[in-house]
Enzyme design. Structure first.
Site, short mmCIF file in Angstrom:
data_model
loop_
_atom_site.label_atom_id
_atom_site.label_comp_id
_atom_site.label_asym_id
_atom_site.label_seq_id
_atom_site.Cartn_x
_atom_site.Cartn_y
_atom_site.Cartn_z
N ASP A 61 0.84 -1.19 0.00
CA ASP A 61 0.00 0.00 0.00
C ASP A 61 0.88 1.25 0.00
OD1 ASP A 61 -2.25 1.87 0.89
OD2 ASP A 61 -3.28 -0.07 0.99
N ASN A 189 -13.62 0.86 -6.94
CA ASN A 189 -14.53 1.89 -6.44
C ASN A 189 -15.06 2.82 -7.53
OD1 ASN A 189 -13.94 0.94 -3.88
ND2 ASN A 189 -12.39 2.49 -3.48
#
Length: 491
Positions: A61, A189
């Site tokens: 990440d 998303n």
């Protein structure tokens, strides 16, 4: 170069804090009441078995920490930038996206601080491949995945994605699976009409979509046949930069929940392969949306308690066999074993008294010799008594005998129909049923009379027949009182 396509961090919308009712024996972390997702996945209910001890989860990440609520579980990690690997992976994302993900997975529980992670005993290896803007290259992502495997990760969380597919990233994921590492990826998303997100759309990762507290997919959640499961992803309260906490939304958060549950499974059942961990998560998910696997929720919502029950750590809800009766008669005509955990033996019991379902054989019940089929028709010896159906099942490695509740009293004589019309002359044999072939006779009172073997009905009212059946082998002589309603059906 194609493999240097930009990888964009999945959307994480800052939102107001969500609230939830704490579970029993809640941890003392002050933010726990706001962790609706932790309660919904029922992770605290399996902490009596494991909290994820001994499992390393790599969070690929924007880096993770430093954060006081993660310190005990957070390794220093590495940064991969332009193909180079350097030690250290502090989060420099704008909101602390990687710190948020790490907190969902493994924030320390019961430390009187902040929140609790899904697997608060697991360790997190942060691998920073995204910059402060949430961007990075597929080359760095590929290297980061391989580094996670080589540094001992048992679960890899990929809360990131790209619109383009990359062969190097796919090869790295296959490398992870070849080393028995579970790979979890956020589904994306960009909304219901968007194309697939990679690497979640690859066959190998466990692709995770988001739901809110109403268990409905939010507008931002993508759809597609590649989605495997759903998890909390709306207003998820967790750690962010600067020892702070915030509620973020996105499939990034949902993926972190699934990685945490995967860590719990790996700790409790270390012999399970990565493929088996994937199976146990999907097969024990709670179905949402259309029946079965669908493009919105995959197999359904991840439930840690259901997963551990499926592994045999907790008993499944007790189910008993059921006796089903022929609808027209107040008598047991047949009975069945419903869906139970693989019955290894079916046995019928003859009982002297009625009773509720039980896991012990009552003293007044005796097994009926040879009655070991799912369907049973009453016999001469059953008349006047009660029947139970028993099934031997194995639950949580223990063998149990479960008996149904008794059916109605077994009758040797019963009414063919509860209502007859007025003004009829009906042969007695048409109104009475019996397994015996003995001669029928009867007397009557009320709204009917018996003349020459026929029942003559008068005006509306109740007709009571006192029926006698002559003995005829193998049935003895029997008698019964049968009430009939004289009138139009449904009146």
């Amino acid at each position: 170069m194609a493999r240097r396509a930009r990888t964009t961090l999945l959307l994480a919308v800052l939102a107001c804090a969500a609230t939830a009712t704490p579970a029993l024996a809640a941890p003392d972390d002050p933010g726990y009441p706001m962790q609706w997702g932790l309660v919904a996945t029922r992770a605290p209910e399996v902490w009596s078995v494991t909290t994820g001890e001994g499992v390393l989860v790599a969070v690929v990440d924007s880096g993770s920490g430093p954060h006081a609520d993660l310190a005990a579980n957070l390794l220093p990690g590495i940064t991969v930038r332009r193909g180079r690997v350097v030690e250290g992976a502090d989060d420099d994302g704008a909101t602390g996206h990687g710190t948020h993900v790490a907190g969902i997975i493994a924030a320390v529980a019961n430390n009187g601080l902040g929140i609790a992670g899904v697997a608060p005993g697991a360790k997190v290896l942060p691998i920073k491949v995204l910059d402060a803007r949430g961007s990075g290259s597929d080359v760095d992502l590929e290297i980061g995945i391989r580094q996670a495997v080589d540094r001992g990760a048992r679960v890899i969380n990929l809360s990131l994605g790209s619109e383009t597919r990359d062969a190097g990233v796919r090869d790295a994921i296959q490398y992870a699976l070849s080393r028995d590492v579970v790979v979890v990826a956020a589904a994306g998303n960009d909304g219901a009409s968007a194309g697939p997100k990679w690497p979640a759309a690859e066959d190998e990762p466990l692709a995770v979509t988001a739901v809110g507290q109403d268990y409905v997919a939010p507008a931002f959640a993508q759809r597609g046949g590649y989605i495997d499961v759903a998890a909390p992803g709306v207003q998820v309260y967790a750690t962010v930069r600067g020892d702070a906490y915030a509620s973020l939304s996105g499939t990034s958060m949902a993926a972190a929940f699934v990685s945490g549950v995967a860590a719990l499974v790996r700790a409790a059942q270390p012999a399970l392969t990565a493929a088996q961990v994937r199976d146990v998560l999907t097969l024990n998910a709670t179905d949402l949306g259309d029946a079965g696997v669908d493009a919105t929720y995959g197999a359904g919502f991840v439930d840690a308690y259901a997963v551990f029950a499926g592994l045999g750590f907790f008993p499944a809800p007790v189910r008993y066999p059921e006796i089903r009766t022929e609808a027209r008669f107040d008598v047991v005509q047949y009975a069945e074993v419903p869906a139970l955990p693989v019955p290894s033996l079916v046995q019928w019991y003859r009982c002297g008294r009625p009773g509720d379902a039980t896991t012990t054989v009552p003293a007044d019940c005796a097994p009926i010799e040879g009655a070991v089929d799912r369907t049973y028709f009453p016999r001469r010896a059953d008349v006047g008594g009660f029947l139970r159906l028993g099934a031997t099942v194995t639950v949580a490695r223990e063998v149990q005998v479960r008996l149904s509740a008794t059916g109605g009293r077994v009758a040797g004589v019963w009414a063919a129909a509860p209502v007859v019309a007025p003004g009829l002359r009906v042969p007695l044999a048409r109104l009475v049923r019996t397994p015996s072939t003995g001669a029928l006779s009867a007397t009557a009172t009320g709204a009917c009379r018996v003349v020459g073997g026929r029942v003559v009905t008068g005006a509306a009212g109740t007709c009571e027949l006192r029926v006698r059946v002559a003995a005829r082998a193998p049935w003895p002589a029997m008698a019964a009182r049968i009430a009939l309603e004289v009138g139009a059906p449904g009146s």
